[in-house]
Motif scaffolding. Structure first.
Motif, PDB file in Angstrom:
ATOM      1  N   ALA A 284       8.886   0.100   9.565  1.00 48.85           N
ATOM      2  CA  ALA A 284       7.663   0.742   9.070  1.00 48.85           C
ATOM      3  C   ALA A 284       6.968  -0.154   8.047  1.00 48.85           C
ATOM      4  CB  ALA A 284       7.999   2.100   8.460  1.00 48.85           C
ATOM      5  N   VAL A 285       7.753  -0.740   7.154  1.00 50.34           N
ATOM      6  CA  VAL A 285       7.151  -1.638   6.160  1.00 50.34           C
ATOM      7  C   VAL A 285       6.585  -2.873   6.840  1.00 50.34           C
ATOM      8  CG1 VAL A 285       7.712  -3.179   4.247  1.00 50.34           C
ATOM      9  CG2 VAL A 285       8.442  -0.802   4.180  1.00 50.34           C
ATOM     10  N   PHE A 286       7.269  -3.340   7.882  1.00 45.68           N
ATOM     11  CA  PHE A 286       6.746  -4.465   8.654  1.00 45.68           C
ATOM     12  C   PHE A 286       5.391  -4.100   9.257  1.00 45.68           C
ATOM     13  CE2 PHE A 286       6.200  -6.729  12.653  1.00 45.68           C
ATOM     14  CZ  PHE A 286       6.335  -8.042  12.239  1.00 45.68           C
ATOM     15  N   ALA A 287       5.310  -2.883   9.843  1.00 48.05           N
ATOM     16  CA  ALA A 287       4.055  -2.462  10.466  1.00 48.05           C
ATOM     17  C   ALA A 287       2.920  -2.403   9.443  1.00 48.05           C
ATOM     18  CB  ALA A 287       4.237  -1.097  11.137  1.00 48.05           C
ATOM     19  N   TRP A 288       3.250  -2.096   8.208  1.00 44.95           N
ATOM     20  CA  TRP A 288       2.220  -2.033   7.172  1.00 44.95           C
ATOM     21  C   TRP A 288       1.846  -3.411   6.649  1.00 44.95           C
ATOM     22  CZ3 TRP A 288      -1.174   1.377   5.333  1.00 44.95           C
ATOM     23  CH2 TRP A 288      -0.984   2.727   5.682  1.00 44.95           C
ATOM     24  N   LEU A 289       2.849  -4.244   6.391  1.00 42.38           N
ATOM     25  CA  LEU A 289       2.606  -5.439   5.586  1.00 42.38           C
ATOM     26  C   LEU A 289       2.460  -6.735   6.364  1.00 42.38           C
ATOM     27  CD1 LEU A 289       4.886  -4.865   2.473  1.00 42.38           C
ATOM     28  CD2 LEU A 289       2.502  -4.234   2.817  1.00 42.38           C
ATOM     29  N   ASN A 290       2.751  -6.754   7.683  1.00 42.55           N
ATOM     30  CA  ASN A 290       2.637  -8.049   8.359  1.00 42.55           C
ATOM     31  C   ASN A 290       1.172  -8.472   8.435  1.00 42.55           C
ATOM     32  OD1 ASN A 290       1.535  -7.992  11.276  1.00 42.55           O
ATOM     33  ND2 ASN A 290       2.841  -6.178  11.172  1.00 42.55           N
ATOM     34  N   PRO A 291       0.942  -9.784   8.613  1.00 40.76           N
ATOM     35  CA  PRO A 291      -0.434 -10.290   8.495  1.00 40.76           C
ATOM     36  C   PRO A 291      -1.433  -9.593   9.414  1.00 40.76           C
ATOM     37  CG  PRO A 291       1.124 -12.094   8.566  1.00 40.76           C
ATOM     38  CD  PRO A 291       1.918 -10.858   8.815  1.00 40.76           C
ATOM     39  N   ALA A 292      -0.961  -9.066  10.571  1.00 39.72           N
ATOM     40  CA  ALA A 292      -1.878  -8.328  11.439  1.00 39.72           C
ATOM     41  C   ALA A 292      -1.614  -6.833  11.341  1.00 39.72           C
ATOM     42  CB  ALA A 292      -1.711  -8.797  12.882  1.00 39.72           C
ATOM     43  N   GLY A 293      -0.958  -6.422  10.277  1.00 31.39           N
ATOM     44  CA  GLY A 293      -0.529  -5.036  10.148  1.00 31.39           C
ATOM     45  C   GLY A 293      -1.594  -4.112   9.596  1.00 31.39           C
ATOM     46  N   LEU A 294      -1.170  -2.893   9.259  1.00 30.56           N
ATOM     47  CA  LEU A 294      -2.124  -1.863   8.861  1.00 30.56           C
ATOM     48  C   LEU A 294      -2.850  -2.200   7.567  1.00 30.56           C
ATOM     49  CD1 LEU A 294       0.017   1.201   9.846  1.00 30.56           C
ATOM     50  CD2 LEU A 294      -2.297   0.743  10.616  1.00 30.56           C
TER      51      LEU A 294
END
Lengths: 287, 277
Positions: free
Chosen positions: A116-126
Protein backbone atom coordinates in the motif's frame (compact mmCIF):
# COMPACT_ATOMS: atom_id res chain seq x y z
CA UNK A 1 2.73 -31.83 50.17
CA UNK A 2 6.17 -33.07 49.19
CA UNK A 3 4.51 -35.79 47.20
CA UNK A 4 2.45 -33.31 45.22
CA UNK A 5 5.44 -31.12 44.50
CA UNK A 6 7.53 -33.95 43.23
CA UNK A 7 4.67 -35.06 41.01
CA UNK A 8 4.37 -31.58 39.55
CA UNK A 9 8.05 -31.37 38.79
CA UNK A 10 7.74 -34.51 36.70
CA UNK A 11 4.51 -33.50 34.97
CA UNK A 12 4.85 -35.24 31.60
CA UNK A 13 2.79 -32.57 29.86
CA UNK A 14 5.22 -29.90 30.95
CA UNK A 15 8.10 -32.03 29.71
CA UNK A 16 6.32 -32.13 26.37
CA UNK A 17 5.81 -28.35 26.57
CA UNK A 18 9.52 -27.74 27.14
CA UNK A 19 10.36 -30.17 24.34
CA UNK A 20 8.04 -28.40 21.88
CA UNK A 21 9.59 -25.03 22.68
CA UNK A 22 13.23 -26.01 22.94
CA UNK A 23 13.88 -28.97 20.64
CA UNK A 24 12.94 -27.33 17.32
CA UNK A 25 15.22 -24.40 18.14
CA UNK A 26 18.06 -26.67 19.26
CA UNK A 27 17.82 -28.95 16.24
CA UNK A 28 17.58 -26.02 13.82
CA UNK A 29 20.43 -24.16 15.46
CA UNK A 30 22.51 -27.33 15.74
CA UNK A 31 22.20 -28.09 12.06
CA UNK A 32 22.95 -24.52 10.99
CA UNK A 33 25.95 -24.23 13.31
CA UNK A 34 27.37 -27.53 12.07
CA UNK A 35 26.83 -26.39 8.50
CA UNK A 36 28.46 -23.03 9.14
CA UNK A 37 31.57 -24.71 10.56
CA UNK A 38 31.83 -26.86 7.46
CA UNK A 39 31.13 -30.11 9.26
CA UNK A 40 28.19 -31.08 7.04
CA UNK A 41 26.90 -30.05 3.65
CA UNK A 42 27.58 -30.95 0.04
CA UNK A 43 30.82 -29.06 -0.34
CA UNK A 44 32.02 -29.67 3.17
CA UNK A 45 35.77 -30.08 3.59
CA UNK A 46 35.89 -30.57 7.31
CA UNK A 47 35.92 -28.06 10.12
CA UNK A 48 36.61 -24.50 9.08
CA UNK A 49 36.00 -21.04 10.42
CA UNK A 50 35.85 -19.57 6.93
CA UNK A 51 32.13 -18.77 6.94
CA UNK A 52 32.34 -17.05 10.33
CA UNK A 53 35.30 -15.00 9.19
CA UNK A 54 33.40 -13.90 6.12
CA UNK A 55 30.57 -12.90 8.42
CA UNK A 56 32.65 -10.09 9.87
CA UNK A 57 33.70 -8.57 6.58
CA UNK A 58 31.95 -7.09 3.61
CA UNK A 59 28.29 -7.76 2.89
CA UNK A 60 27.27 -9.57 6.04
CA UNK A 61 28.69 -6.92 8.35
CA UNK A 62 27.05 -4.22 6.22
CA UNK A 63 23.71 -6.00 6.42
CA UNK A 64 24.03 -6.24 10.20
CA UNK A 65 24.87 -2.57 10.67
CA UNK A 66 22.14 -1.52 8.25
CA UNK A 67 19.53 -3.62 10.07
CA UNK A 68 20.64 -2.17 13.38
CA UNK A 69 20.33 1.39 12.09
CA UNK A 70 16.97 0.69 10.47
CA UNK A 71 15.63 -0.85 13.68
CA UNK A 72 16.88 2.08 15.72
CA UNK A 73 15.34 4.75 13.52
CA UNK A 74 12.08 2.83 13.06
CA UNK A 75 11.75 2.54 16.81
CA UNK A 76 12.59 6.22 17.32
CA UNK A 77 9.97 7.30 14.77
CA UNK A 78 7.35 4.95 16.20
CA UNK A 79 8.07 6.23 19.72
CA UNK A 80 7.84 9.84 18.61
CA UNK A 81 4.51 9.10 16.95
CA UNK A 82 3.22 7.16 19.96
CA UNK A 83 4.31 9.70 22.56
CA UNK A 84 2.95 12.58 20.51
CA UNK A 85 -0.40 10.88 19.87
CA UNK A 86 -0.91 9.68 23.45
CA UNK A 87 0.14 13.08 24.83
CA UNK A 88 -2.27 14.84 22.48
CA UNK A 89 -5.06 12.51 23.59
CA UNK A 90 -4.26 13.44 27.17
CA UNK A 91 -4.16 17.22 26.90
CA UNK A 92 -6.36 18.16 23.93
CA UNK A 93 -10.07 17.84 24.53
CA UNK A 94 -11.08 16.55 21.10
CA UNK A 95 -8.06 14.36 20.49
CA UNK A 96 -9.77 11.29 21.89
CA UNK A 97 -11.35 11.06 18.44
CA UNK A 98 -7.95 9.90 17.22
CA UNK A 99 -8.15 6.71 19.25
CA UNK A 100 -10.40 4.48 17.11
CA UNK A 101 -8.47 5.38 13.96
CA UNK A 102 -5.27 4.05 15.52
CA UNK A 103 -6.62 0.53 15.14
CA UNK A 104 -7.02 0.73 11.37
CA UNK A 105 -3.34 0.18 10.40
CA UNK A 106 -3.29 -2.87 12.66
CA UNK A 107 -5.50 -4.67 10.16
CA UNK A 108 -2.69 -4.56 7.61
CA UNK A 109 -0.28 -7.44 7.25
CA UNK A 110 3.31 -6.20 6.80
CA UNK A 111 3.15 -7.39 3.19
CA UNK A 112 -0.04 -5.44 2.55
CA UNK A 113 1.18 -2.31 4.34
CA UNK A 114 4.39 -2.42 2.32
CA UNK A 115 2.50 -2.72 -0.96
CA UNK A 116 0.00 0.00 0.00
CA UNK A 117 2.81 2.40 0.84
CA UNK A 118 4.49 1.45 -2.42
CA UNK A 119 1.27 2.27 -4.30
CA UNK A 120 1.24 5.69 -2.66
CA UNK A 121 4.89 6.67 -2.76
CA UNK A 122 6.43 5.18 -5.91
CA UNK A 123 7.38 7.71 -8.58
CA UNK A 124 4.29 6.86 -10.65
CA UNK A 125 2.16 6.29 -7.58
CA UNK A 126 -0.84 8.05 -6.10
CA UNK A 127 1.01 10.81 -4.28
CA UNK A 128 3.06 11.58 -7.36
CA UNK A 129 -0.11 11.79 -9.49
CA UNK A 130 -1.93 13.95 -6.97
CA UNK A 131 0.92 16.43 -6.70
CA UNK A 132 1.37 16.36 -10.48
CA UNK A 133 -2.30 17.23 -10.94
CA UNK A 134 -1.77 20.14 -8.54
CA UNK A 135 1.20 21.26 -10.59
CA UNK A 136 3.80 20.71 -7.87
CA UNK A 137 6.22 18.83 -10.11
CA UNK A 138 6.69 17.98 -13.79
CA UNK A 139 6.36 14.24 -13.97
CA UNK A 140 7.87 10.96 -12.89
CA UNK A 141 11.52 12.00 -13.23
CA UNK A 142 10.90 15.02 -11.06
CA UNK A 143 9.32 13.16 -8.15
CA UNK A 144 11.72 12.32 -5.30
CA UNK A 145 12.55 8.67 -4.76
CA UNK A 146 10.66 7.53 -1.67
CA UNK A 147 10.64 3.75 -2.11
CA UNK A 148 13.61 1.53 -2.87
CA UNK A 149 15.58 4.65 -2.03
CA UNK A 150 18.98 5.26 -0.48
CA UNK A 151 17.47 6.65 2.72
CA UNK A 152 15.08 3.70 3.24
CA UNK A 153 12.25 6.21 3.62
CA UNK A 154 9.60 3.77 2.40
CA UNK A 155 10.62 1.13 4.95
CA UNK A 156 10.65 3.67 7.77
CA UNK A 157 7.18 4.89 6.78
CA UNK A 158 5.76 1.35 6.87
CA UNK A 159 7.44 0.53 10.17
CA UNK A 160 6.11 3.70 11.73
CA UNK A 161 2.66 2.95 10.34
CA UNK A 162 2.69 -0.58 11.75
CA UNK A 163 4.32 -0.02 15.16
CA UNK A 164 3.50 3.61 15.99
CA UNK A 165 -0.27 3.10 16.44
CA UNK A 166 0.21 -0.02 18.58
CA UNK A 167 2.50 1.86 20.93
CA UNK A 168 0.17 4.86 20.95
CA UNK A 169 -2.77 2.66 22.00
CA UNK A 170 -0.73 1.00 24.74
CA UNK A 171 0.66 4.34 25.93
CA UNK A 172 -2.81 5.78 26.22
CA UNK A 173 -4.00 2.84 28.25
CA UNK A 174 -0.93 3.10 30.46
CA UNK A 175 -1.48 6.82 30.90
CA UNK A 176 -4.98 6.13 32.14
CA UNK A 177 -3.76 3.34 34.40
CA UNK A 178 -1.22 5.78 35.88
CA UNK A 179 -4.04 8.29 36.46
CA UNK A 180 -2.13 10.68 34.27
CA UNK A 181 -4.89 13.32 34.01
CA UNK A 182 -4.85 13.72 37.79
CA UNK A 183 -1.05 13.69 37.91
CA UNK A 184 -0.89 16.37 35.26
CA UNK A 185 -3.42 18.50 37.11
CA UNK A 186 -1.42 18.21 40.33
CA UNK A 187 1.86 19.01 38.62
CA UNK A 188 0.29 21.97 36.83
CA UNK A 189 -1.17 23.39 40.01
CA UNK A 190 2.25 23.05 41.63
CA UNK A 191 3.57 25.29 38.90
CA UNK A 192 5.01 22.89 36.32
CA UNK A 193 4.55 23.79 32.68
CA UNK A 194 3.15 21.23 30.25
CA UNK A 195 6.61 20.72 28.78
CA UNK A 196 7.94 19.82 32.21
CA UNK A 197 5.01 17.48 32.84
CA UNK A 198 5.71 15.78 29.50
CA UNK A 199 9.42 15.23 30.02
CA UNK A 200 9.57 14.70 33.77
CA UNK A 201 6.33 12.85 34.40
CA UNK A 202 4.64 11.54 31.27
CA UNK A 203 7.60 10.10 29.37
CA UNK A 204 9.30 8.32 32.29
CA UNK A 205 6.07 7.02 33.82
CA UNK A 206 4.95 5.49 30.54
CA UNK A 207 8.41 4.08 29.86
CA UNK A 208 8.54 2.43 33.27
CA UNK A 209 5.32 0.60 32.47
CA UNK A 210 5.90 -0.27 28.84
CA UNK A 211 9.66 -0.23 28.24
CA UNK A 212 9.78 -4.01 28.04
CA UNK A 213 6.95 -4.02 25.52
CA UNK A 214 8.69 -1.40 23.39
CA UNK A 215 11.98 -3.30 23.44
CA UNK A 216 10.21 -6.48 22.37
CA UNK A 217 8.94 -4.52 19.40
CA UNK A 218 12.57 -3.58 18.78
CA UNK A 219 13.39 -7.28 18.54
CA UNK A 220 10.44 -7.72 16.19
CA UNK A 221 11.65 -4.87 13.97
CA UNK A 222 15.16 -6.34 13.93
CA UNK A 223 13.68 -9.43 12.29
CA UNK A 224 11.64 -7.51 9.73
CA UNK A 225 11.58 -9.26 6.37
CA UNK A 226 8.70 -8.58 4.01
CA UNK A 227 8.83 -4.80 4.20
CA UNK A 228 12.50 -4.38 3.19
CA UNK A 229 12.04 -7.19 0.67
CA UNK A 230 9.42 -5.12 -1.16
CA UNK A 231 10.60 -1.58 -0.41
CA UNK A 232 14.35 -1.92 0.07
CA UNK A 233 17.26 -1.78 -2.31
CA UNK A 234 19.36 -4.77 -3.21
CA UNK A 235 22.24 -3.00 -1.47
CA UNK A 236 22.34 -2.61 1.52
CA UNK A 237 19.95 -5.37 2.55
CA UNK A 238 18.57 -6.19 5.97
CA UNK A 239 19.92 -9.32 7.63
CA UNK A 240 16.87 -11.50 6.98
CA UNK A 241 16.82 -10.64 3.27
CA UNK A 242 20.59 -11.12 3.09
CA UNK A 243 20.30 -14.57 4.66
CA UNK A 244 17.47 -15.79 2.44
CA UNK A 245 19.32 -14.42 -0.60
CA UNK A 246 22.38 -16.48 0.28
CA UNK A 247 20.19 -19.53 0.90
CA UNK A 248 18.45 -19.46 -2.44
CA UNK A 249 21.40 -18.61 -4.69
CA UNK A 250 22.65 -21.15 -7.18
CA UNK A 251 26.14 -20.84 -5.79
CA UNK A 252 26.26 -23.48 -3.06
CA UNK A 253 29.47 -21.97 -1.70
CA UNK A 254 27.39 -19.34 0.06
CA UNK A 255 25.32 -21.80 2.09
CA UNK A 256 27.76 -22.01 5.04
CA UNK A 257 27.73 -18.22 5.15
CA UNK A 258 23.92 -18.16 5.18
CA UNK A 259 23.82 -20.70 7.98
CA UNK A 260 26.45 -18.78 9.94
CA UNK A 261 24.47 -15.56 9.59
CA UNK A 262 21.17 -17.23 10.53
CA UNK A 263 22.63 -18.87 13.63
CA UNK A 264 24.40 -15.65 14.60
CA UNK A 265 21.10 -13.80 14.28
CA UNK A 266 19.19 -16.40 16.31
CA UNK A 267 21.86 -16.47 19.01
CA UNK A 268 21.97 -12.67 19.19
CA UNK A 269 18.19 -12.46 19.61
CA UNK A 270 18.27 -15.16 22.28
CA UNK A 271 21.02 -13.44 24.26
CA UNK A 272 19.23 -10.12 24.00
CA UNK A 273 16.02 -11.79 25.10
CA UNK A 274 17.76 -13.42 28.04
CA UNK A 275 18.96 -9.99 29.10
CA UNK A 276 15.46 -8.52 28.67
CA UNK A 277 13.90 -11.37 30.63
CA UNK A 278 16.24 -10.90 33.58
CA UNK A 279 16.12 -7.11 33.46
CA UNK A 280 12.32 -6.75 33.11
CA UNK A 281 11.57 -10.01 34.85
CA UNK A 282 8.63 -8.67 36.84
CA UNK A 283 6.86 -7.23 33.81
CA UNK A 284 7.54 -10.01 31.34
CA UNK A 285 7.12 -13.10 33.44
CA UNK A 286 4.31 -12.25 35.83
CA UNK A 287 1.38 -14.41 34.80
CA UNK B 1 -17.32 26.53 24.12
CA UNK B 2 -19.14 23.31 23.42
CA UNK B 3 -19.19 24.08 19.74
CA UNK B 4 -15.49 24.84 19.70
CA UNK B 5 -14.74 21.52 21.34
CA UNK B 6 -16.78 19.69 18.75
CA UNK B 7 -14.81 21.48 16.09
CA UNK B 8 -11.51 20.41 17.63
CA UNK B 9 -12.70 16.82 17.67
CA UNK B 10 -13.48 17.03 13.98
CA UNK B 11 -9.93 18.15 13.26
CA UNK B 12 -8.53 15.20 15.15
CA UNK B 13 -10.86 12.84 13.30
CA UNK B 14 -9.38 14.22 10.09
CA UNK B 15 -5.86 13.61 11.34
CA UNK B 16 -6.87 10.10 12.34
CA UNK B 17 -8.48 9.37 9.01
CA UNK B 18 -5.04 9.79 7.42
CA UNK B 19 -4.37 6.32 8.78
CA UNK B 20 -7.02 4.93 6.42
CA UNK B 21 -5.16 6.25 3.36
CA UNK B 22 -3.16 3.04 2.77
CA UNK B 23 -6.40 1.06 2.59
CA UNK B 24 -8.08 3.64 0.34
CA UNK B 25 -5.08 3.51 -1.97
CA UNK B 26 -5.52 -0.24 -2.26
CA UNK B 27 -9.23 0.13 -3.06
CA UNK B 28 -8.40 2.64 -5.78
CA UNK B 29 -5.65 0.56 -7.38
CA UNK B 30 -7.92 -2.49 -7.36
CA UNK B 31 -10.53 -0.81 -9.59
CA UNK B 32 -8.46 0.92 -12.30
CA UNK B 33 -6.81 -0.52 -15.39
CA UNK B 34 -4.21 0.58 -17.92
CA UNK B 35 -2.94 2.89 -15.29
CA UNK B 36 -0.49 5.15 -17.19
CA UNK B 37 1.27 7.89 -15.31
CA UNK B 38 -0.73 11.05 -14.94
CA UNK B 39 -4.12 9.31 -15.01
CA UNK B 40 -5.83 9.75 -11.67
CA UNK B 41 -9.60 10.27 -11.88
CA UNK B 42 -10.77 12.01 -15.03
CA UNK B 43 -8.64 10.08 -17.49
CA UNK B 44 -8.40 6.80 -15.60
CA UNK B 45 -10.33 3.72 -16.68
CA UNK B 46 -12.32 2.16 -13.91
CA UNK B 47 -13.15 -1.53 -14.01
CA UNK B 48 -14.22 -4.43 -11.86
CA UNK B 49 -12.14 -6.80 -13.95
CA UNK B 50 -9.62 -7.52 -11.18
CA UNK B 51 -12.36 -8.44 -8.77
CA UNK B 52 -14.04 -10.63 -11.38
CA UNK B 53 -10.72 -12.39 -11.91
CA UNK B 54 -10.65 -13.11 -8.20
CA UNK B 55 -14.23 -14.34 -8.23
CA UNK B 56 -13.64 -16.67 -11.19
CA UNK B 57 -10.37 -17.81 -9.60
CA UNK B 58 -8.65 -16.78 -12.82
CA UNK B 59 -5.50 -15.82 -10.94
CA UNK B 60 -5.66 -18.39 -8.15
CA UNK B 61 -6.75 -15.79 -5.63
CA UNK B 62 -9.94 -17.49 -4.54
CA UNK B 63 -8.01 -20.66 -3.95
CA UNK B 64 -5.44 -18.66 -2.02
CA UNK B 65 -8.13 -17.14 0.15
CA UNK B 66 -9.58 -20.55 0.95
CA UNK B 67 -6.15 -21.98 1.68
CA UNK B 68 -5.24 -19.07 3.94
CA UNK B 69 -8.52 -19.32 5.83
CA UNK B 70 -8.07 -23.05 6.30
CA UNK B 71 -4.42 -22.78 7.37
CA UNK B 72 -4.80 -19.84 9.74
CA UNK B 73 -8.09 -21.15 11.08
CA UNK B 74 -6.66 -24.55 11.94
CA UNK B 75 -3.42 -23.13 13.34
CA UNK B 76 -5.37 -20.68 15.51
CA UNK B 77 -7.90 -23.21 16.75
CA UNK B 78 -5.34 -25.82 17.74
CA UNK B 79 -2.67 -23.44 19.07
CA UNK B 80 -5.14 -21.38 21.10
CA UNK B 81 -6.88 -24.33 22.77
CA UNK B 82 -3.59 -26.10 23.46
CA UNK B 83 -2.07 -22.84 24.68
CA UNK B 84 -4.99 -22.09 26.98
CA UNK B 85 -4.79 -25.47 28.62
CA UNK B 86 -0.99 -25.54 28.79
CA UNK B 87 -0.80 -22.01 30.20
CA UNK B 88 -2.89 -23.28 33.12
CA UNK B 89 -0.45 -26.08 33.81
CA UNK B 90 2.50 -23.71 33.48
CA UNK B 91 0.94 -21.10 35.76
CA UNK B 92 0.33 -23.66 38.51
CA UNK B 93 3.91 -24.88 38.47
CA UNK B 94 6.42 -23.53 41.02
CA UNK B 95 8.90 -22.82 38.21
CA UNK B 96 6.35 -20.87 36.20
CA UNK B 97 8.63 -17.93 35.44
CA UNK B 98 11.28 -20.09 33.90
CA UNK B 99 8.73 -22.08 31.92
CA UNK B 100 7.03 -18.95 30.67
CA UNK B 101 10.35 -17.37 29.73
CA UNK B 102 11.06 -20.32 27.42
CA UNK B 103 7.99 -19.44 25.35
CA UNK B 104 9.49 -16.08 24.35
CA UNK B 105 12.30 -17.70 22.40
CA UNK B 106 10.48 -19.35 19.49
CA UNK B 107 7.99 -16.50 19.44
CA UNK B 108 10.54 -13.70 19.11
CA UNK B 109 13.10 -15.17 16.73
CA UNK B 110 11.88 -13.89 13.36
CA UNK B 111 9.73 -16.58 11.69
CA UNK B 112 11.72 -16.27 8.48
CA UNK B 113 14.92 -17.13 10.39
CA UNK B 114 13.13 -20.08 11.99
CA UNK B 115 12.27 -21.11 8.45
CA UNK B 116 15.97 -20.98 7.50
CA UNK B 117 16.96 -23.00 10.58
CA UNK B 118 14.23 -25.60 10.04
CA UNK B 119 14.28 -25.93 6.30
CA UNK B 120 16.71 -28.85 6.29
CA UNK B 121 14.69 -30.90 8.77
CA UNK B 122 11.44 -30.25 6.98
CA UNK B 123 13.00 -31.40 3.71
CA UNK B 124 14.47 -34.46 5.40
CA UNK B 125 11.13 -35.51 6.86
CA UNK B 126 9.30 -34.77 3.62
CA UNK B 127 7.17 -32.00 5.13
CA UNK B 128 8.55 -29.23 2.94
CA UNK B 129 6.05 -27.84 0.44
CA UNK B 130 3.07 -29.50 2.11
CA UNK B 131 0.13 -27.98 3.93
CA UNK B 132 0.95 -30.05 7.01
CA UNK B 133 4.54 -28.88 6.98
CA UNK B 134 3.59 -25.22 6.89
CA UNK B 135 0.93 -25.86 9.52
CA UNK B 136 3.47 -27.44 11.87
CA UNK B 137 6.07 -24.70 11.32
CA UNK B 138 3.54 -21.95 12.02
CA UNK B 139 2.10 -23.82 14.98
CA UNK B 140 5.55 -23.98 16.57
CA UNK B 141 5.71 -20.22 16.91
CA UNK B 142 2.00 -19.44 17.36
CA UNK B 143 1.62 -21.89 20.24
CA UNK B 144 4.27 -20.16 22.42
CA UNK B 145 2.48 -16.88 21.83
CA UNK B 146 -0.80 -18.47 22.90
CA UNK B 147 0.82 -19.68 26.13
CA UNK B 148 2.23 -16.21 26.85
CA UNK B 149 -1.14 -14.66 26.12
CA UNK B 150 -3.21 -17.02 28.25
CA UNK B 151 -0.73 -16.86 31.13
CA UNK B 152 -2.34 -13.49 31.75
CA UNK B 153 -5.63 -15.25 32.38
CA UNK B 154 -4.19 -17.77 34.84
CA UNK B 155 -2.91 -15.04 37.12
CA UNK B 156 -2.52 -15.08 40.89
CA UNK B 157 -6.06 -13.96 41.51
CA UNK B 158 -7.57 -16.59 39.29
CA UNK B 159 -5.43 -19.33 40.78
CA UNK B 160 -6.63 -18.33 44.23
CA UNK B 161 -10.19 -18.46 42.98
CA UNK B 162 -9.59 -21.95 41.66
CA UNK B 163 -8.11 -22.96 44.99
CA UNK B 164 -11.18 -21.63 46.73
CA UNK B 165 -13.52 -23.46 44.37
CA UNK B 166 -11.59 -26.64 44.93
CA UNK B 167 -11.67 -26.33 48.69
CA UNK B 168 -15.42 -25.75 48.45
CA UNK B 169 -15.64 -29.14 46.81
CA UNK B 170 -15.54 -28.52 43.07
CA UNK B 171 -13.96 -31.52 41.42
CA UNK B 172 -12.11 -31.52 38.16
CA UNK B 173 -14.94 -31.45 35.64
CA UNK B 174 -16.96 -29.03 37.69
CA UNK B 175 -13.91 -26.80 38.00
CA UNK B 176 -13.45 -26.61 34.25
CA UNK B 177 -17.10 -26.31 33.26
CA UNK B 178 -18.15 -24.12 36.15
CA UNK B 179 -15.20 -21.80 36.65
CA UNK B 180 -12.42 -21.98 34.08
CA UNK B 181 -14.45 -22.00 30.87
CA UNK B 182 -17.05 -19.36 31.80
CA UNK B 183 -14.36 -16.99 32.98
CA UNK B 184 -11.93 -17.87 30.24
CA UNK B 185 -14.32 -17.63 27.31
CA UNK B 186 -13.66 -13.97 26.45
CA UNK B 187 -9.95 -14.65 26.74
CA UNK B 188 -10.26 -17.67 24.49
CA UNK B 189 -12.09 -15.65 21.87
CA UNK B 190 -9.50 -12.87 21.81
CA UNK B 191 -6.59 -15.32 21.95
CA UNK B 192 -8.06 -17.33 19.11
CA UNK B 193 -8.28 -14.28 16.87
CA UNK B 194 -4.78 -13.13 17.77
CA UNK B 195 -3.35 -16.53 16.87
CA UNK B 196 -5.34 -16.35 13.65
CA UNK B 197 -3.81 -12.99 12.79
CA UNK B 198 -0.27 -14.16 13.59
CA UNK B 199 -0.65 -16.94 11.07
CA UNK B 200 -2.69 -14.82 8.62
CA UNK B 201 0.02 -12.14 8.38
CA UNK B 202 2.95 -14.56 8.03
CA UNK B 203 5.01 -14.52 4.86
CA UNK B 204 8.71 -15.42 5.21
CA UNK B 205 8.42 -18.78 6.90
CA UNK B 206 5.51 -19.88 4.71
CA UNK B 207 7.60 -19.06 1.67
CA UNK B 208 10.67 -20.98 2.88
CA UNK B 209 8.88 -24.03 4.27
CA UNK B 210 6.14 -24.09 1.64
CA UNK B 211 8.56 -23.47 -1.28
CA UNK B 212 5.75 -21.81 -3.22
CA UNK B 213 3.56 -24.91 -3.13
CA UNK B 214 1.37 -23.55 -0.34
CA UNK B 215 0.29 -20.29 -1.98
CA UNK B 216 -1.40 -18.42 0.84
CA UNK B 217 -2.61 -14.86 0.29
CA UNK B 218 0.64 -13.29 1.53
CA UNK B 219 2.59 -15.38 -0.98
CA UNK B 220 0.16 -14.42 -3.76
CA UNK B 221 0.47 -10.73 -2.88
CA UNK B 222 4.26 -10.78 -3.15
CA UNK B 223 4.04 -12.76 -6.41
CA UNK B 224 1.73 -10.12 -7.89
CA UNK B 225 4.13 -7.38 -6.84
CA UNK B 226 7.08 -9.23 -8.33
CA UNK B 227 5.33 -9.76 -11.66
CA UNK B 228 4.41 -6.04 -11.68
CA UNK B 229 0.66 -6.55 -11.37
CA UNK B 230 -0.34 -3.86 -8.87
CA UNK B 231 -4.06 -4.46 -9.42
CA UNK B 232 -3.84 -8.13 -8.50
CA UNK B 233 -1.71 -7.23 -5.49
CA UNK B 234 -4.29 -4.65 -4.40
CA UNK B 235 -7.14 -7.17 -4.61
CA UNK B 236 -5.09 -9.74 -2.68
CA UNK B 237 -4.13 -7.11 -0.11
CA UNK B 238 -7.74 -6.07 0.40
CA UNK B 239 -8.81 -9.70 0.78
CA UNK B 240 -6.17 -10.00 3.49
CA UNK B 241 -7.35 -6.85 5.22
CA UNK B 242 -10.98 -7.95 5.18
CA UNK B 243 -11.07 -10.48 8.05
CA UNK B 244 -9.04 -8.18 10.35
CA UNK B 245 -11.41 -5.32 9.50
CA UNK B 246 -14.40 -7.48 10.41
CA UNK B 247 -12.67 -8.40 13.67
CA UNK B 248 -12.01 -4.73 14.29
CA UNK B 249 -15.70 -4.04 13.93
CA UNK B 250 -16.52 -6.82 16.37
CA UNK B 251 -13.97 -6.21 19.08
CA UNK B 252 -10.90 -4.04 18.82
CA UNK B 253 -9.11 -5.54 21.77
CA UNK B 254 -8.29 -8.39 19.41
CA UNK B 255 -5.46 -6.23 18.14
CA UNK B 256 -3.71 -5.65 21.43
CA UNK B 257 -0.88 -8.02 22.05
CA UNK B 258 -0.61 -8.96 25.65
CA UNK B 259 3.04 -9.85 25.60
CA UNK B 260 5.61 -7.86 27.47
CA UNK B 261 3.34 -7.23 30.41
CA UNK B 262 1.90 -4.21 28.73
CA UNK B 263 -0.28 -3.94 31.77
CA UNK B 264 -3.36 -2.88 29.96
CA UNK B 265 -4.63 -4.81 27.06
CA UNK B 266 -6.22 -7.88 25.83
CA UNK B 267 -9.26 -7.95 28.02
CA UNK B 268 -8.98 -4.28 28.43
CA UNK B 269 -10.69 -1.56 30.25
CA UNK B 270 -11.29 0.76 27.39
CA UNK B 271 -12.87 3.25 29.74
CA UNK B 272 -10.65 6.15 30.63
CA UNK B 273 -9.36 6.47 34.18
CA UNK B 274 -9.34 2.76 34.82
CA UNK B 275 -7.17 2.12 37.82
CA UNK B 276 -4.01 0.06 37.75
CA UNK B 277 -4.53 -3.65 37.52
Amino acid sequence: MMQIRRMRRLDPWLLLYVAVLVLPLLFGLGYSLAYSFGMIGLLSEGFSLGAWQRLFEGDAADAFLYTLALTFWSLVLALVFAYAASWAMLIRPGAGRLYPWLFVPLTLAPVVAAFAVFAWLNPAGLLSRLTFALGVHDGVQDFPRLVQDAGSIGILVVHTLLVGPVLAIVFRQQANAERMPALRKTARSLGASDAVVFFRVFVPAIWRRSGAFVLLYGVYLFGTYEVPLLLGRSQPRVLTVYITDQMTRFDLGNLPLAHAAASAYALAVMILLLRLLTRWNRRLLQP
Amino acid sequence: MQKQKKHAGLGWSLVGSLLVLPLLGLVYVSVVEQWRFPALFGDARFTLRHWQAFWNNGNGLRGGLGLSLLLSGSVALSAATAGFWMAGRVARHPQRRFLLGLAYFPYLVAPVILGVLWQHWWVRFGWSGTFGGVFLAQWLFVFPYAVLFFAGFWNDRFRKLLFQARSLGAYRRKLWLGVVLPMGLPWLAVGLFQCFLLSWFEYGMTQLIGVGKVPTLTIRTVLFVQEANPHGAAVAGLLMALPPLVLLGLNRSVFLRRVGGSGASAIPTDEPHAGPR
